[in-house]
Write a protein that holds these residues in place. Structure first.
Motif, short mmCIF file in Angstrom:
data_model
loop_
_atom_site.label_atom_id
_atom_site.label_comp_id
_atom_site.label_asym_id
_atom_site.label_seq_id
_atom_site.Cartn_x
_atom_site.Cartn_y
_atom_site.Cartn_z
N HIS A 227 0.94 -1.15 0.07
CA HIS A 227 0.08 0.00 0.09
C HIS A 227 0.97 1.22 0.10
O HIS A 227 1.67 1.48 0.94
CB HIS A 227 -0.94 0.19 1.27
N ALA A 228 0.72 1.98 -1.13
CA ALA A 228 1.79 3.15 -1.18
C ALA A 228 1.74 4.24 -0.14
O ALA A 228 2.53 4.64 0.30
CB ALA A 228 1.67 3.71 -2.62
N ASP A 229 0.51 4.54 0.30
CA ASP A 229 0.25 5.50 1.29
C ASP A 229 0.77 5.12 2.54
O ASP A 229 1.35 5.68 3.28
CB ASP A 229 -1.19 5.72 1.35
N LEU A 230 0.81 3.60 2.84
CA LEU A 230 1.27 3.33 4.03
C LEU A 230 2.67 3.37 4.05
O LEU A 230 3.33 3.42 5.03
CB LEU A 230 0.83 1.93 4.43
N VAL A 231 3.51 2.87 2.77
CA VAL A 231 4.97 3.02 2.76
C VAL A 231 5.50 4.15 3.02
O VAL A 231 6.58 4.65 3.76
CB VAL A 231 5.20 2.49 1.47
N VAL A 232 4.69 5.60 2.52
CA VAL A 232 5.25 6.94 2.63
C VAL A 232 4.91 7.35 4.11
O VAL A 232 5.77 7.78 4.41
CB VAL A 232 4.21 7.56 1.71
N ARG A 233 3.73 6.71 4.79
CA ARG A 233 3.24 7.63 6.14
C ARG A 233 3.80 6.72 7.27
O ARG A 233 3.80 7.44 8.24
CB ARG A 233 1.94 7.63 5.95
#
Length: 106
Positions: A78-84
């Motif tokens: 999940h890209a948003d979880l990788v970033v945040r």
């Protein structure tokens, strides 16, 4: 179930797609060979374990590699979880600690 895919050789692919992908009038002519250079830099893997959501963790990848798989993908992330989320990154984004799990695509 996991399917290991047998890939066409560069020569077979060129025979199939060479006349259109590498024609003189094609503006992307020079770029048509670049993906194969990248593929060769990975060791020209012949069998690939496709990515699966929550099923491609390191233990499973090492198992399929033991049975002949040349290239593996991480589970879909999940890209948003990788970033945040630092904990998500720590738990899911591969590190360089396992040399047997290479080449690996995330």
């Amino acid at each position: 179930t996991t399917q290991l895919l047998r890939l066409h050789s560069v020569q077979q692919t060129t025979q199939l797609f060479g006349s259109t992908a590498c024609s003189q009038s094609n503006p992307l002519r020079g770029m048509a060979r670049e993906p194969w250079a990248w593929w060769r830099s990975l060791g020209s893997p012949a069998t690939v374990c496709a990515p699966m959501v929550d099923q491609s963790e390191r233990a499973f990848r090492l198992l399929v590699r033991r049975h002949g798989c040349d290239l593996c993908y991480t589970p879909m992330l999940h890209a948003d979880l990788v970033v945040r989320d630092a904990a998500y990154r720590r738990d899911h984004v591969p590190d360089d600690a396992c040399a047997e799990d290479r080449p690996l695509i995330a």
